[in-house]
Design an enzyme around this catalytic site. Structure first.
Site, PDB file in Angstrom:
ATOM      1  N   CYS A  83      47.515  32.886  39.576  1.00  0.00           N
ATOM      2  CA  CYS A  83      48.822  32.329  39.230  1.00  0.00           C
ATOM      3  C   CYS A  83      48.677  30.872  38.789  1.00  0.00           C
ATOM      4  CB  CYS A  83      49.805  32.507  40.390  1.00  0.00           C
ATOM      5  SG  CYS A  83      51.544  32.346  39.926  1.00  0.00           S
ATOM      6  N   HIS A  92      49.154  38.312  42.143  1.00  0.00           N
ATOM      7  CA  HIS A  92      48.599  37.789  43.398  1.00  0.00           C
ATOM      8  C   HIS A  92      47.884  38.877  44.200  1.00  0.00           C
ATOM      9  CE1 HIS A  92      50.522  33.735  43.656  1.00  0.00           C
ATOM     10  NE2 HIS A  92      51.409  34.290  42.845  1.00  0.00           N
ATOM     11  N   GLU A 149      45.842  38.502  46.586  1.00  0.00           N
ATOM     12  CA  GLU A 149      45.732  38.097  47.994  1.00  0.00           C
ATOM     13  C   GLU A 149      46.953  38.493  48.816  1.00  0.00           C
ATOM     14  OE1 GLU A 149      48.055  34.704  46.212  1.00  0.00           O
ATOM     15  OE2 GLU A 149      46.556  36.155  45.555  1.00  0.00           O
TER      16      GLU A 149
END
Length: 222
Positions: free
Chosen positions: A86, A194, A196
């Protein structure tokens, strides 16, 4: 395997990125943007999402010129692995480590939702845990995720198999539906979604876990 996660003023996903690396078996050290050198023994750098320096000037522009920025760029140019997620993708583009630019979403609104991605290549350490053509679901959260690149640059990305991920249903106007790209040596990955945020079931999905497992597993074995 040792990962460095860089934190800038305005980063808000550094803890998430740290946790994803740790869950995949990595030792993680946090690095503040005012440092001028990376810790010894680093295998991979993670640049997290957020709003570094409030997204003033352009997203990632100030962060790319921060004291630690030169060390990150030098690490990448020596062949080191760097993952930018990002805002981290925006920083890498501003550093010139990845081609293209991230612009305001076509709808001019901040978008936060899970999206379907297609894995375009398994030929990278980041994506070898997936199959080319596989569809995964990863959340996005950005206002400036509209990836733009000129026709010559796009042809080069396609010809060199450097598009890592594409959106199945383009949410932001990105050229060629691109959600993530690789550097020429395939060791730098920038992606707007994302991974994660989906590494364990409690997060609502685990489609991001393969990226971190592949990355840390291969490096630990080496």
């Amino acid at each position: 395997m040792k990962a460095a996660v860089i934190t800038f003023p305005g980063s808000n996903c550094d803890r998430d990125l740290q946790d994803a690396f740790v869950k995949a078996g990595a030792e993680v050290v946090k690095v503040w943007h005012k440092e001028t050198a990376l810790p010894a023994g680093i295998d991979v750098i993670g640049i997290p999402g957020g709003f570094s320096f409030g997204d003033y000037l352009r997203c990632g522009a100030i962060a790319s010129r921060s004291p630690i920025g030169q060390a990150v760029a030098d690490f990448a140019r020596r062949g080191g692995y760097v993952l930018g997620v990002c805002n981290g993708f925006q920083v890498l583009a501003e550093m010139g480590l990845l081609p293209g630019a991230l612009m305001r979403n076509a709808g001019l609104k901040f978008i936060s939702k899970p999206v379907a991605l297609r894995v375009e290549t398994a030929d990278s350490l980041y994506t070898e845990g997936y199959a080319a053509g596989q569809e995964i679901v990863i959340p996005i959260a950005h206002a400036d995720g509209n990836y733009q690149i000129d026709a010559e640059g796009l042809a080069r990305l396609r010809g060199e198999d450097r598009v890592a991920f594409r959106y199945v249903n383009n949410p932001n106007g990105a050229t060629d539906d691109i959600a993530g790209v690789l550097s020429e040596n395939r060791r730098v990955l920038g992606m707007m979604p994302h991974p994660e945020r989906v590494v364990e079931p409690a997060q609502g999905g685990t489609d991001g876990a393969a990226l971190f497992r592949a990355l840390t597993g291969v490096m630990a074995a080496a």
